[in-house]
Design an enzyme around this catalytic site. Sequence first.
Site, PDB file in Angstrom:
ATOM      1  N   LYS A  38       0.861  -1.154  -0.076  1.00  0.00           N
ATOM      2  CA  LYS A  38      -0.061  -0.143  -0.153  1.00  0.00           C
ATOM      3  C   LYS A  38       0.864   1.210   0.037  1.00  0.00           C
ATOM      4  O   LYS A  38       2.005   1.289   0.120  1.00  0.00           O
ATOM      5  CB  LYS A  38      -0.956  -0.122   1.292  1.00  0.00           C
ATOM      6  N   TYR A 267      13.197  31.118   4.468  1.00  0.00           N
ATOM      7  CA  TYR A 267      12.010  31.570   5.039  1.00  0.00           C
ATOM      8  C   TYR A 267      11.994  32.329   6.475  1.00  0.00           C
ATOM      9  O   TYR A 267      12.388  31.363   7.444  1.00  0.00           O
ATOM     10  CB  TYR A 267      10.697  30.596   4.814  1.00  0.00           C
TER      11      TYR A 267
HETATM   12  C1  LIG Z   1      -0.406  -1.869   7.021  1.00  0.00           C
HETATM   13  C2  LIG Z   1      -0.869  -2.976   7.320  1.00  0.00           C
HETATM   14  C3  LIG Z   1      -0.357  -4.131   7.266  1.00  0.00           C
HETATM   15  C4  LIG Z   1       1.378  -4.163   7.209  1.00  0.00           C
HETATM   16  O1  LIG Z   1       1.804  -3.491   8.497  1.00  0.00           O
HETATM   17  P1  LIG Z   1       3.324  -3.360   8.794  1.00  0.00           P
HETATM   18  O2  LIG Z   1       3.598  -2.938  10.254  1.00  0.00           O
HETATM   19  O3  LIG Z   1       4.054  -2.444   7.913  1.00  0.00           O
HETATM   20  O4  LIG Z   1       3.917  -4.682   8.544  1.00  0.00           O
HETATM   21  C5  LIG Z   1      -0.804  -5.215   7.809  1.00  0.00           C
HETATM   22  N1  LIG Z   1      -2.170  -5.410   7.993  1.00  0.00           N
HETATM   23  C6  LIG Z   1      -2.858  -4.205   7.892  1.00  0.00           C
HETATM   24  C7  LIG Z   1      -4.300  -4.255   8.167  1.00  0.00           C
HETATM   25  C8  LIG Z   1      -2.321  -2.950   7.449  1.00  0.00           C
HETATM   26  O5  LIG Z   1      -3.157  -1.965   7.510  1.00  0.00           O
END
Ligand SMILES: *Cc1c(COP(=O)(O)O)cnc(C)c1O
Length: 374
Positions: A38, A267
């Site tokens: 993701k 800035y």
């Molecule tokens: C993002 C996510 C993961 C992966 O988590 P990590 O800590 O990055 O390994 C697994 N399950 C769900 C539901 C998530 O949202």
Amino acid sequence: MYQKGRAWIELNRAHLHHNVRLFQRILPKSCQLMPAIKANAYGHGAELIGKELHKMGITQYCVACAEEGVRLRQSGITGEILILGYTHPQDFERLRKYRLTQTVVDYTYGRELSAYGYPLLVHIGIDTGMHRLGEDSTHIDKIQKLWDLPGLCITGVFSHLCTSDGTSRKEQMFVKLQERRFLQVIKSLKKARKTGFATHLQGSYGILNGNLLHGHYQYARAGIALYGALSESSALLSQKYPLKPVLSLKARIACIRELSEGEGAGYGLTWHADKRRLLAAVSIGYADGIPRTLSNKGHVLIKGEKAPVVGRVCMDQLLLDVTKIKGVQSKDEVVFIGKSGEKEIKVEEMAREAGTISNEILSGLSDRLCRMFV
Ligand SMILES: *Cc1c(COP(=O)(O)O)cnc(C)c1O
């Protein structure tokens, strides 16, 4: 086209392979990786990472939303793609068209999915204590009734842990409690002769912290650690598991100028030269994903030497004090994450300086950065 003219990401293929193999060794053979790719594969580039994992024989992935799933399909990724988040009914069409697997976020949503008119692939989310998504683990009747809905093709049941990165007794006890609740649901489903679905529970920390019954699950949804990073640095975990960082973040010096004592820069002129100083302007900023909280705070590497960030981080540029760097000039490479000479900045370190976790730094790396395996 891949360009290293301004600001870019270098991906290390060998390190990705190393991390994947490491996880495959930790997990029993019966439990396969379902990498979380993701948020553009945590900023690494979903297409590049997805294809590389595919070459390694991975056949299931999870992403946050339908849009991410569609992009993966369009780039040629086959296999199972699980959407971990909510999808609005107006996008159910895309779930069907691209054969994406949708998370059932609760019973009511399951009915909405079923009402769509065409069978949709789903995994049932179970809330075992995080109270984010999933049907309540105590609502066994409701969970079982999902199997009566004609529009659902249920291929998985899963839950998510919310304290698995914690090392305190209390946090680890809660992990075990969540697991017990989850296994209870699975047991009751089996008893009611609901079969043919995969189960999964752990993300990276659920695997690495290692007191779960890995053997009970078909998938493990590893994200952050597959990329060779931890959310926060942990001497204990990095000693136990030699993860290797996949991503390096680099940019180039645009120009260098000399400031005399008392002159300000950036800035708001929040920084002033306490004596004669050399400043370098670098072509990267918060629109690329460098947190603005690193203003007057962070540091980078140039020619194997440390240089501090001075003044406020701008949208597209930032300033460094390069007084101590011998022979520094325009076009020199600046390392924000990764190695330079003998030194290395890990994303965990940058995250700490910025007051956040690695996950946020990585997933915030923007599309403006070119990405490639080198
Ligand atoms: C993002 C996510 C993961 C992966 O988590 P990590 O800590 O990055 O390994 C697994 N399950 C769900 C539901 C998530 O949202």
